[in-house]
Design a protein around this motif. Structure first.
Motif, PDB file in Angstrom:
ATOM      1  N   GLY A 102       0.811  -1.210   0.000  1.00 25.06           N
ATOM      2  CA  GLY A 102       0.000   0.000   0.000  1.00 25.06           C
ATOM      3  C   GLY A 102       0.845   1.260   0.000  1.00 25.06           C
ATOM      4  N   ALA A 103       0.206   2.339   0.375  1.00 31.62           N
ATOM      5  CA  ALA A 103       0.808   3.663   0.270  1.00 31.62           C
ATOM      6  C   ALA A 103       1.914   3.885   1.292  1.00 31.62           C
ATOM      7  CB  ALA A 103      -0.268   4.726   0.437  1.00 31.62           C
ATOM      8  N   ALA A 104       2.796   4.810   0.946  1.00 27.64           N
ATOM      9  CA  ALA A 104       3.768   5.357   1.894  1.00 27.64           C
ATOM     10  C   ALA A 104       3.191   6.673   2.408  1.00 27.64           C
ATOM     11  CB  ALA A 104       5.114   5.603   1.207  1.00 27.64           C
ATOM     12  N   TYR A 105       3.188   6.841   3.720  1.00 29.61           N
ATOM     13  CA  TYR A 105       2.602   8.026   4.326  1.00 29.61           C
ATOM     14  C   TYR A 105       3.704   9.022   4.698  1.00 29.61           C
ATOM     15  CZ  TYR A 105      -1.774   5.486   4.516  1.00 29.61           C
ATOM     16  OH  TYR A 105      -2.912   4.798   4.155  1.00 29.61           O
ATOM     17  N   LEU A 106       3.477  10.275   4.345  1.00 29.40           N
ATOM     18  CA  LEU A 106       4.431  11.346   4.614  1.00 29.40           C
ATOM     19  C   LEU A 106       3.824  12.343   5.584  1.00 29.40           C
ATOM     20  CD1 LEU A 106       5.673  12.096   0.974  1.00 29.40           C
ATOM     21  CD2 LEU A 106       6.682  10.540   2.665  1.00 29.40           C
ATOM     22  N   PRO A 107       4.657  13.066   6.332  1.00 33.79           N
ATOM     23  CA  PRO A 107       4.104  14.098   7.211  1.00 33.79           C
ATOM     24  C   PRO A 107       3.358  15.154   6.408  1.00 33.79           C
ATOM     25  CG  PRO A 107       6.500  14.269   7.041  1.00 33.79           C
ATOM     26  CD  PRO A 107       6.122  12.986   6.388  1.00 33.79           C
ATOM     27  N   GLY A 108       2.381  15.762   7.063  1.00 35.04           N
ATOM     28  CA  GLY A 108       1.550  16.734   6.369  1.00 35.04           C
ATOM     29  C   GLY A 108       0.313  16.107   5.755  1.00 35.04           C
ATOM     30  N   GLY A 109       0.024  14.850   6.128  1.00 34.56           N
ATOM     31  CA  GLY A 109      -1.169  14.196   5.611  1.00 34.56           C
ATOM     32  C   GLY A 109      -1.052  13.764   4.169  1.00 34.56           C
ATOM     33  N   LEU A 110       0.157  13.489   3.697  1.00 33.62           N
ATOM     34  CA  LEU A 110       0.381  13.108   2.302  1.00 33.62           C
ATOM     35  C   LEU A 110       0.474  11.586   2.169  1.00 33.62           C
ATOM     36  CD1 LEU A 110       3.112  15.783   1.538  1.00 33.62           C
ATOM     37  CD2 LEU A 110       0.740  15.849   0.766  1.00 33.62           C
ATOM     38  N   ARG A 111       0.037  11.096   1.013  1.00 31.67           N
ATOM     39  CA  ARG A 111       0.065   9.659   0.743  1.00 31.67           C
ATOM     40  C   ARG A 111       0.589   9.445  -0.670  1.00 31.67           C
ATOM     41  NH1 ARG A 111      -4.284   5.697  -0.335  1.00 31.67           N
ATOM     42  NH2 ARG A 111      -5.618   7.493  -0.751  1.00 31.67           N
ATOM     43  N   VAL A 112       1.563   8.549  -0.806  1.00 33.17           N
ATOM     44  CA  VAL A 112       2.166   8.259  -2.104  1.00 33.17           C
ATOM     45  C   VAL A 112       1.972   6.783  -2.418  1.00 33.17           C
ATOM     46  CG1 VAL A 112       4.321   8.172  -3.430  1.00 33.17           C
ATOM     47  CG2 VAL A 112       3.863  10.115  -1.910  1.00 33.17           C
ATOM     48  N   VAL A 113       1.535   6.502  -3.656  1.00 28.53           N
ATOM     49  CA  VAL A 113       1.345   5.119  -4.081  1.00 28.53           C
ATOM     50  C   VAL A 113       2.125   4.885  -5.368  1.00 28.53           C
ATOM     51  CG1 VAL A 113      -0.943   4.960  -3.037  1.00 28.53           C
ATOM     52  CG2 VAL A 113      -0.718   5.675  -5.429  1.00 28.53           C
ATOM     53  N   ARG A 114       2.362   3.609  -5.647  1.00 25.22           N
ATOM     54  CA  ARG A 114       2.944   3.217  -6.929  1.00 25.22           C
ATOM     55  C   ARG A 114       1.809   2.773  -7.839  1.00 25.22           C
ATOM     56  NH1 ARG A 114       8.268  -0.461  -8.178  1.00 25.22           N
ATOM     57  NH2 ARG A 114       7.684  -1.236 -10.232  1.00 25.22           N
ATOM     58  N   ARG A 115       1.765   3.389  -9.022  1.00 22.35           N
ATOM     59  CA  ARG A 115       0.660   3.126  -9.934  1.00 22.35           C
ATOM     60  C   ARG A 115       1.151   3.233 -11.377  1.00 22.35           C
ATOM     61  NH1 ARG A 115      -4.029   7.050  -8.735  1.00 22.35           N
ATOM     62  NH2 ARG A 115      -4.255   5.673  -6.911  1.00 22.35           N
ATOM     63  N   ALA A 116       0.993   2.154 -12.136  1.00 20.51           N
ATOM     64  CA  ALA A 116       1.355   2.154 -13.562  1.00 20.51           C
ATOM     65  C   ALA A 116       2.769   2.646 -13.810  1.00 20.51           C
ATOM     66  CB  ALA A 116       0.347   3.002 -14.356  1.00 20.51           C
ATOM     67  N   GLY A 117       3.711   2.137 -12.996  1.00 20.11           N
ATOM     68  CA  GLY A 117       5.125   2.489 -13.199  1.00 20.11           C
ATOM     69  C   GLY A 117       5.487   3.884 -12.726  1.00 20.11           C
TER      70      GLY A 117
END
Length: 329
Positions: free
Chosen positions: A307-322
């Motif tokens: 699943g996602a990597a969570y960053l400070p500031g309420g941010l979420r990063v995912v891997r999608r389609a390369g």
């Protein structure tokens, strides 16, 4: 004419070097707590700046954390006016209710007030009295916290503080020299009791760790730690430039970063790219840590459909389609 005392001369030379080359215009402002380091800096600046055709002023901040703090701040301001510094401001700040521990909250409040004062007076620069000893302590704290190269680079001699040039002229000057300069000039520095409070990590470094290293390894250890910071800072500057170029090359036209481009980078460079990108996304720099960058890196190098990597500031990063992309939470 009596010879100029070496500590006074050393500090004046350091200030002259820092001020030389600043654009013409507004005054330079010294941040002064009343301690030996900032008093010596303010006295030197009052002497040097006019000889460079520049006005110099002073800002002292009252944190309101100790009894008599308002009176001490007023005394510093009166002294500054007495030696010809202008403009002079005494600013009261509120520390309570800010995030982080008391030391971090006080620092944040102080710098906000200093930068605001510099803007009000359209200052060419803001000067602080951090010394070589402060730099050595910063490096030791960074080592203890596993802060990596950014932490080991210590405090820069010059940085941008929300649009205001912040200068630290005394990073090559020892604390004993500032104290000696004050003695020669007849100045009575204020000793902040927080500097001796063992509940603060920096106070323990100052009172116990660094003196122990000096006894074990000799007095040169302080300068060696500060020199290490300068060397690492120079390396960081080159790596940051390379990371900026690599970040540009990894951008996807549809947004986010191309995993393929990130995978081809050396791990040290990829980490800097991801750190820079996280800040671009809005992650607060002070809260962005190694574990956050490691979580982003895992999306690149250890992809297993997680699943996602969570960053400070309420941010979420995912891997999608390369790609690595930021998504709403």
């Amino acid at each position: 004419m009596p010879a100029l005392a070496p500590p006074v001369a050393t500090i004046r030379v350091a200030v002259r070097r820092a001020l030389t080359g600043l654009p013409a215009g507004g005054p330079v402002l010294v941040a002064c707590s009343g301690g030996a380091d900032s008093l010596a800096l303010a006295a030197a600046t009052a002497f040097v700046a006019p000889r460079l055709g520049r006005s110099a002023g002073l800002v002292t901040v009252d944190h309101g954390l100790q009894g008599g703090s308002a009176e001490r701040a007023a005394a510093v301001a009166a002294w500054a006016e007495g030696i010809g510094l202008a403009p002079v401001e005494c600013v009261r700040v509120e520390v309570a209710g800010r995030p982080g521990g008391p030391e971090a909250a006080a620092r944040a409040a102080r710098y906000e007030a200093l930068v605001a004062a510099a803007r009000r007076h359209e200052a060419a620069a803001l000067l602080t009295g951090h010394t070589r000893d402060d730099q050595a302590e910063t490096v030791l704290l960074a080592l203890a916290r596993g802060a990596g190269p950014r932490g080991l680079a210590g405090m820069p001699a010059r940085r941008d503080a929300d649009g205001v040039p912040l200068l630290r002229p005394l990073l090559g000057v020892g604390r004993e020299q500032t104290r000696s300069a004050c003695e020669v000039l007849g100045l009575a520095p204020w000793e902040d009791p927080h500097n001796r409070d063992p509940s603060y990590a920096r106070s323990r470094i100052r009172a116990d760790v660094l003196p122990t290293l000096v006894r074990a390894l000799g007095p040169g250890v302080v300068d060696n730690l500060a020199r290490t910071a300068r060397q690492v800072a120079a390396d960081n500057a080159v790596l940051d430039q390379l990371a900026g170029e690599a970040l540009g090359g990894a951008r996807h036209t549809g947004g986010g970063l191309r995993v393929e481009a990130l995978t081809s980078l050396p791990s040290a460079l990829r980490g800097r790219v991801l750190h820079c990108w996280a800040r671009e996304l809005g992650a607060p720099p002070a809260a962005l840590s190694h574990r956050h960058v490691a979580a982003l890196d895992a999306l690149v190098t250890e992809w297993r459909g997680q699943g996602a990597a969570y960053l400070p500031g309420g941010l979420r990063v995912v891997r999608r389609a390369g790609r690595l992309v930021a998504v709403g939470c």
